[in-house]
Write a protein that holds these residues in place. Structure first.
Motif, PDB file in Angstrom:
ATOM      1  N   THR A  78       0.785  -1.720   0.143  1.00  0.00           N
ATOM      2  CA  THR A  78       0.034   0.011   0.093  1.00  0.00           C
ATOM      3  C   THR A  78       0.730   1.467  -0.387  1.00  0.00           C
ATOM      4  N   GLU A  79       2.102   0.921   0.758  1.00  0.00           N
ATOM      5  CA  GLU A  79       2.775   2.485   0.914  1.00  0.00           C
ATOM      6  C   GLU A  79       4.448   1.500   1.523  1.00  0.00           C
ATOM      7  N   ARG A  80       5.126   2.567   0.766  1.00  0.00           N
ATOM      8  CA  ARG A  80       6.697   2.241   1.253  1.00  0.00           C
ATOM      9  C   ARG A  80       7.289   3.688   1.989  1.00  0.00           C
ATOM     10  N   VAL A 123      -4.852   0.363   5.079  1.00  0.00           N
ATOM     11  CA  VAL A 123      -2.993  -0.482   4.506  1.00  0.00           C
ATOM     12  C   VAL A 123      -3.566  -2.055   4.325  1.00  0.00           C
ATOM     13  N   SER A 169       1.999  -0.760   4.705  1.00  0.00           N
ATOM     14  CA  SER A 169       3.395  -0.119   4.405  1.00  0.00           C
ATOM     15  C   SER A 169       4.181  -1.446   5.170  1.00  0.00           C
TER      16      SER A 169
END
Length: 361
Positions: A334-336, A354, A357
Motif C-alpha cells: 500500500t505504501e513505502r 493499508v 506498509s
C-alpha cells in the motif's frame, strides 16, 4: 568485527517504538549478516510491541524482509555473500521428529542466530520471530535465508517472509484447495487477501470474501474473490450457503482469529468441508460449542502455521509466479515508508487503511 546500525526497538509494553543504535556482532559459524533492503510492517510486530507475544523486552521489531547477504560465518554453506534473500522464521533443521517424519513445516528446532544483537549499552535484544529486520542490517541463521530471483522488487519479495505466505499457504498447503472447489475467506486484510490469491491460483471455482469493511471487500475482488459478503449487514453462514448451493463451502479460511468468526467458519462449511484457522487468537480467547456439533460434522479442522510452508520450496516458486504476472504480489504494498514511519504505520494498520506498509532502506 561488530558494527553499529540503526534499528526500531520496542522498549516497553505499549510504548511508542524508537530508532536507536544497535550492535551487530560478528557472525557465529552458521550465522549471516544481511543488509536489509525492505521489511513489511506486520500485525505480529504490533503484537510484540503490545506484549501480546511475550514480555522479553526490548524487542528489535520487523521480520517480513528481503535483502542481500553481506557477511557469512566460517561454516556457512547455504548462502554466500551477495545473494539476494527473503528471510524466514521457519528454518527447518532436518533432524527433529517432525522433519524425520516428512513434515518439516512443523519443525521443532528452527534455526536462529547464535549470538544476540544488543543495544549500545550491551542490553540484549529479542528479535521479532528470530529476525529483527527493522534495521539497516540484521543477524540470522543461514537457514533463515532463502535465495530468490534477484530481479524481484525487495519490497514485494519480503512480504513472503510472513503474512502473504501465511495466507497463500493456508489455502494451498493447509486447506488443500483444489480445482473446482468453493472457498470462503473470513477477514480480508493482508493474510485473508493472500488466501484469496492462493485459492485462485489453486483453481477454486467460487471464492467468497467476508468482511465488515467495504474497502477491504473491494480489495478482495482485486485478488480474485468472485463474491463478497458484508458481515455487518448479512448473516455470514446463510449467505455463504446461498452462494454454494445451500451446502456450504468446501474450504473456509478464518483469517481473523476470534471465536465468533471461527464459529462462522465452522457452520459455513460443507458437512465434510475443511476449516483452516490462520488468524492468530490471543491467549485469553476461548471457544464454547456443543460437542455434538463437532461430532456430527466430518471433514477437518486445521490450524495453519506460516501457511505450512517450506521456504526453500515455496518462496522461489511464488516469486516466479509473480515475475510471470500470475500472482499480483505488488498489490499488497500500500505504501513505502522509512524507518521513522513505523509507529505511524501501526496506526494505519490498526485503522484498516493499508494492506501493507513496507519500510524501504
Amino acid at each position: 568485527m561488530s558494527e553499529t546500525v540503526r534499528g526500531v526497538v520496542a522498549r516497553a509494553k505499549g510504548a511508542p517504538v524508537e530508532i536507536v543504535d544497535i550492535v551487530i556482532p560478528d557472525p557465529g559459524p552458521h550465522d549471516v549478516v544481511v543488509r536489509v533492503q525492505a521489511c513489511g510492517v506486520c500485525h505480529t510486530d504490533l503484537h510484540y510491541r503490545e506484549g501480546g507475544i511475550n514480555d522479553e523486552f526490548p524487542f528489535l521489531l520487523g521480520h517480513e524482509a528481503a535483502g542481500v547477504v553481506e557477511t557469512v560465518g566460517a561454516q556457512v554453506t547455504h548462502v554466500a555473500a551477495g545473494d539476494f534473500v527473503v528471510l524466514n522464521w521457519r528454518a527447518t533443521c532436518g533432524q527433529c521428529r517432525a522433519c524425520k517424519r516428512g513434515r518439516p513445516w512443523y519443525c521443532f528446532d528452527s534455526g536462529n542466530a547464535s549470538k544476540p544483537m544488543t543495544l549500545a549499552d550491551g542490553t540484549e535484544l529479542s528479535p521479532a520471530l528470530g529476525i529483527g529486520a527493522f534495521a539497516d542490517k540484521t543477524l540470522v541463521h543461514e537457514r533463515q535465508c532463502t535465495k530468490v530471483d534477484p530481479d524481484a522488487d525487495p519490497a514485494v519479495a519480503g512480504l513472503l517472509g510472513c503474512g502473504v505466505m501465511a495466507g497463500i499457504g493456508a489455502a494451498m498447503n493447509t486447506g488443500n484447495v483444489s480445482r473446482g472447489d468453493s472457498v470462503a475467506v473470513i477477514g480480508c486484510g493482508g493474510v485473508g487477501d493472500a488466501a484469496i490469491a492462493g485459492a485462485r491460483l489453486a483453481g477454486a471455482r467460487t471464492i467468497i470474501a467476508v468482511d465488515r469493511d467495504p474497502a477491504k471487500l473491494e480489495w478482495a475482488r482485486e485478488f480474485g474473490a468472485t463474491h463478497t459478503v458484508d458481515a455487518s449487514t448479512e448473516d455470514v453462514v446463510e449467505r455463504v450457503k446461498e452462494l454454494t448451493d445451500e451446502v456450504g463451502a468446501d474450504v473456509v479460511i478464518e483469517a481473523v482469529g476470534r471465536p465468533e468468526t471461527w464459529k462462522q467458519a465452522f457452520y459455513a462449511r460443507d458437512l465434510a468441508g475443511t476449516v483452516v484457522l490462520v488468524g492468530v487468537p490471543t491467549p485469553d480467547m476461548t471457544l464454547d460449542m456443543p460437542l455434538i456439533d463437532l461430532f456430527s460434522h466430518g471433514g477437518a479442522l486445521k490450524s495453519s502455521w506460516y501457511g505450512d510452508c517450506l521456504p526453500e520450496r515455496d518462496f522461489p516458486m511464488l516469486i516466479e509466479l509473480y515475475r510471470q504476472g500470475r500472482l499480483p504480489l505488488e498489490k499488497f504494498v500500500t505504501e513505502r515508508i522509512g524507518l521513522d514511519d513505523v509507529e505511524a504505520a501501526f496506526h494505519a494498520m490498526h485503522a484498516g487503511k493499508v494492506l501493507r506498509s513496507v519500510v524501504v532502506l
